[in-house]
Design a protein around this motif. Structure first.
Motif, PDB file in Angstrom:
ATOM      1  N   HIS A 166       0.817  -1.284   0.124  1.00  0.00           N
ATOM      2  CA  HIS A 166      -0.040   0.080   0.009  1.00  0.00           C
ATOM      3  C   HIS A 166       0.970   1.135   0.161  1.00  0.00           C
ATOM      4  O   HIS A 166       1.951   1.331   0.690  1.00  0.00           O
ATOM      5  CB  HIS A 166      -0.874  -0.164   1.197  1.00  0.00           C
ATOM      6  CG  HIS A 166      -2.049   0.998   1.378  1.00  0.00           C
ATOM      7  ND1 HIS A 166      -1.706   2.375   1.262  1.00  0.00           N
ATOM      8  CD2 HIS A 166      -3.234   0.844   1.214  1.00  0.00           C
ATOM      9  CE1 HIS A 166      -2.997   3.130   1.351  1.00  0.00           C
ATOM     10  NE2 HIS A 166      -3.807   2.053   1.227  1.00  0.00           N
ATOM     11  N   TYR A 235      -4.314   2.601  -6.278  1.00  0.00           N
ATOM     12  CA  TYR A 235      -4.151   1.634  -5.580  1.00  0.00           C
ATOM     13  C   TYR A 235      -5.098   0.795  -5.011  1.00  0.00           C
ATOM     14  O   TYR A 235      -6.499   1.424  -5.242  1.00  0.00           O
ATOM     15  CB  TYR A 235      -3.288   2.127  -4.304  1.00  0.00           C
ATOM     16  CG  TYR A 235      -3.916   2.855  -3.478  1.00  0.00           C
ATOM     17  CD1 TYR A 235      -3.635   4.285  -3.775  1.00  0.00           C
ATOM     18  CD2 TYR A 235      -4.704   2.493  -2.135  1.00  0.00           C
ATOM     19  CE1 TYR A 235      -4.553   5.304  -2.898  1.00  0.00           C
ATOM     20  CE2 TYR A 235      -5.411   3.425  -1.415  1.00  0.00           C
ATOM     21  CZ  TYR A 235      -5.364   4.955  -1.917  1.00  0.00           C
ATOM     22  OH  TYR A 235      -5.623   5.589  -0.937  1.00  0.00           O
ATOM     23  N   ASP A 237      -7.150  -1.608  -2.252  1.00  0.00           N
ATOM     24  CA  ASP A 237      -7.116  -1.669  -0.834  1.00  0.00           C
ATOM     25  C   ASP A 237      -6.933  -3.241  -0.488  1.00  0.00           C
ATOM     26  O   ASP A 237      -6.477  -3.657   0.747  1.00  0.00           O
ATOM     27  CB  ASP A 237      -8.319  -1.151  -0.081  1.00  0.00           C
ATOM     28  CG  ASP A 237      -8.151   0.239   0.473  1.00  0.00           C
ATOM     29  OD1 ASP A 237      -6.978   0.839   0.518  1.00  0.00           O
ATOM     30  OD2 ASP A 237      -9.292   0.942   0.530  1.00  0.00           O
ATOM     31  N   GLN A 240      -3.235  -4.734  -1.708  1.00  0.00           N
ATOM     32  CA  GLN A 240      -2.048  -3.928  -1.420  1.00  0.00           C
ATOM     33  C   GLN A 240      -2.013  -3.708   0.174  1.00  0.00           C
ATOM     34  O   GLN A 240      -2.904  -3.112   0.614  1.00  0.00           O
ATOM     35  CB  GLN A 240      -1.797  -2.499  -2.268  1.00  0.00           C
ATOM     36  CG  GLN A 240      -1.312  -2.851  -3.573  1.00  0.00           C
ATOM     37  CD  GLN A 240      -1.402  -1.506  -4.434  1.00  0.00           C
ATOM     38  OE1 GLN A 240      -2.373  -1.482  -5.230  1.00  0.00           O
ATOM     39  NE2 GLN A 240      -0.535  -1.024  -4.289  1.00  0.00           N
TER      40      GLN A 240
END
Length: 244
Positions: A166, A235, A237, A240
């Motif tokens: 993340h 990204y 959730d 990552q």
DNA sequence: CCCGGTGTTACAAC
DNA sequence: GGTTGTAACACCGG
């Protein structure tokens, strides 16, 4: 539009002028004394991250294309270049870029171990530098040119997605093995970037940068400007991991 | 007062 | 309309 791999392509393309003499030089402002170049022979081209160097016996010229810079070889645009070099066998032009004269040796200014695409790149030294920044965010360190010279926002996003980290992860909370994986992936992806760019298929291979849906989970990506660098992060959730 | 770090802004061209 | 990037400042705390 240059992350490190683009500068490597520039360096390879400029090789045809290595050892050649500059017949004439022009620039579009009065900040450069281009007469310094005329009659000089190029002794080599080098790159360090996003910096490109034209080397001469007694000095070097640094070129940085910033966000919107460009170059042409053996053709030119309608407007004057920021720096244009004429050789007997062709021409090399740079537009909208930083041009700087460097008097001393480049080795005193640039750490080649930090240049991701250089033969001297050291992943071990990069890991050491990261371990000195436990409170830094993953999305920021991947843009730090002292650690990953040549990495930019595309490389950052692709590396974080590939390694399932993340962007807001704290460096000090990422297990060492995972941190090493992240460091190595910067080099791995940079060389794939180079290969795909040459094949004109770079965008086709983006898994995260500029994407709307996570290819692993088919859920929408988040898009946010994160970290102290405030640069766009794409990204997921679900896949990552946030090391907090 | 200097120094390092942080934050803001400017600039560029497609 | 957004941005593959830095550099120049201002400001602040130590």
């Amino acid at each position: 539009m240059p992350e490190g791999p683009i500068i490597v392509i520039l360096k390879e393309a400029a090789e045809q002028f290595n050892g050649k003499k500059i017949i004439a030089a022009v620039n579009d402002n009065h900040k450069l004394d281009t007469s310094l170049f005329e009659g000089q022979t190029v002794t080599g081209f080098k790159s360090h991250g996003k910096n490109f160097f034209i080397c001469f016996k007694h000095f070097n010229v640094r070129i940085h294309l910033m966000m919107f810079g460009s170059y042409t070889i053996n053709e030119h645009k309608a407007r004057k270049p920021r720096l244009g070099l004429q050789f007997a066998n062709g021409e090399l032009n740079f537009y909208t870029c930083v041009v700087e004269m460097i008097e001393g040796p480049l080795d005193e200014l640039y750490d080649w171990h930090a240049d991701v695409m250089n033969q001297k790149w050291s992943s071990a030294k990069a890991v050491e530098k990261l371990q000195d920044k436990p409170k830094a965010l993953a999305c920021d360190v991947l843009l730090d040119q002292h650690i990953f010279a040549g990495a930019g926002n595309i490389i950052k996003n692709e590396v974080l997605f590939r390694t399932k980290i993340h962007p807001k992860s704290l460096i000090g909370s990422i297990p060492t093995r995972k941190l090493k994986e992240m460091v190595d992936e910067v080099a791995t992806y940079s060389f794939e970037f180079l290969k795909w760019k040459k094949e004109f298929t770079l965008k086709k291979h983006w898994k995260a940068y500029g994407q709307k849906i996570c290819p692993r989970n088919k859920v929408p990506f988040h898009k946010a400007d994160l970290g102290k660098t405030h640069r766009g992060c794409y990204y997921c959730d679900l896949c990552q991991v946030l090391y907090a």
